[in-house]
Design an enzyme around this catalytic site. Sequence first.
Site, PDB file in Angstrom:
ATOM      1  N   LEU A  40       0.864  -1.168   0.000  1.00 52.38           N
ATOM      2  CA  LEU A  40       0.000   0.000   0.000  1.00 52.38           C
ATOM      3  C   LEU A  40       0.906   1.225   0.000  1.00 52.38           C
ATOM      4  O   LEU A  40       1.994   1.203   0.578  1.00 52.38           O
ATOM      5  CB  LEU A  40      -0.885   0.033   1.256  1.00 52.38           C
ATOM      6  CG  LEU A  40      -1.965  -1.049   1.397  1.00 52.38           C
ATOM      7  CD1 LEU A  40      -2.708  -0.865   2.714  1.00 52.38           C
ATOM      8  CD2 LEU A  40      -2.933  -1.015   0.227  1.00 52.38           C
ATOM      9  N   ASP A  41       0.451   2.298  -0.653  1.00 55.64           N
ATOM     10  CA  ASP A  41       1.204   3.539  -0.605  1.00 55.64           C
ATOM     11  C   ASP A  41       1.451   3.930   0.849  1.00 55.64           C
ATOM     12  O   ASP A  41       0.648   3.617   1.741  1.00 55.64           O
ATOM     13  CB  ASP A  41       0.423   4.681  -1.275  1.00 55.64           C
ATOM     14  CG  ASP A  41       0.231   4.457  -2.757  1.00 55.64           C
ATOM     15  OD1 ASP A  41       0.960   3.634  -3.338  1.00 55.64           O
ATOM     16  OD2 ASP A  41      -0.658   5.118  -3.326  1.00 55.64           O
ATOM     17  N   ARG A  42       2.526   4.637   1.071  1.00 59.37           N
ATOM     18  CA  ARG A  42       2.855   5.054   2.434  1.00 59.37           C
ATOM     19  C   ARG A  42       1.701   5.815   3.088  1.00 59.37           C
ATOM     20  O   ARG A  42       1.401   5.625   4.272  1.00 59.37           O
ATOM     21  CB  ARG A  42       4.112   5.942   2.411  1.00 59.37           C
ATOM     22  CG  ARG A  42       4.584   6.363   3.796  1.00 59.37           C
ATOM     23  CD  ARG A  42       5.929   7.043   3.726  1.00 59.37           C
ATOM     24  NE  ARG A  42       6.499   7.235   5.054  1.00 59.37           N
ATOM     25  CZ  ARG A  42       7.779   7.475   5.286  1.00 59.37           C
ATOM     26  NH1 ARG A  42       8.628   7.544   4.280  1.00 59.37           N
ATOM     27  NH2 ARG A  42       8.211   7.643   6.513  1.00 59.37           N
ATOM     28  N   THR A  72      -1.442   5.538   2.485  1.00 60.52           N
ATOM     29  CA  THR A  72      -2.672   4.748   2.543  1.00 60.52           C
ATOM     30  C   THR A  72      -2.652   3.799   3.730  1.00 60.52           C
ATOM     31  O   THR A  72      -1.626   3.194   4.037  1.00 60.52           O
ATOM     32  CB  THR A  72      -2.838   3.936   1.241  1.00 60.52           C
ATOM     33  OG1 THR A  72      -2.802   4.826   0.127  1.00 60.52           O
ATOM     34  CG2 THR A  72      -4.157   3.183   1.237  1.00 60.52           C
TER      35      THR A  72
END
Length: 216
Positions: free
Chosen positions: A49-51, A53
């Site tokens: 997951l994106d940082r 998110t």
Amino acid sequence: MDILYLDKDIIVCVKPPRVLSTDEPGGLPELLRRELGEEQADIRTVHRLDRATSGLMVLARNGPAASELSRQIREEGIGKEYLAVVHGLCPESGSMRDLLVRDKARKMTFVTDTPGKEAREALLDYRRLDEREGTSLVAVQLHTGRTHQIRVQFASRGLPLVGERKYALQDDPCALALFSHALCFRHPVTGEGLSFTGKPGVDWPWSIYKETVNKL
């Protein structure tokens, strides 16, 4: 750290916002080792997951489990649904299909109309669950997993996520309102189908959608 499922092969947990998915100082595997009290535990990231998110992730606890989960992701995909709060009134439902290019130097992704080897197709479906206070709560299903895909595709249509600071000029008093809400996959050893759901925090803007989210 919120752990939803744990056995000798996998961990399903909720990644907090601003935590890296990868195994490095302060990353999710390190936080899980601390939570389990096992500083040398083998915990492997198999998807990201994106940082910014938050939400559900599955991590492997040994090499064979990591290999099988990675194979599932690569060859079959795993089921994921996200919840997001966007500025503006989002249509009731629809699909977004774009070509995206990644600017590695700027660490940003952009929509492009120009095909090429660097342009990769991005596809998602969404449905609006509720709308309040000039924002919309949407459920998003990704069919491709491009970096920052949800953030870029919604922002490019004038519907930036609440808390977005990379792809929109705004200063919301909150973290990025993007949460990995549902996760489905097969257990890497038993083959059993597993599914998990989680709920975002209670801070704004999630607080104004508490009743809707609790019904999911």
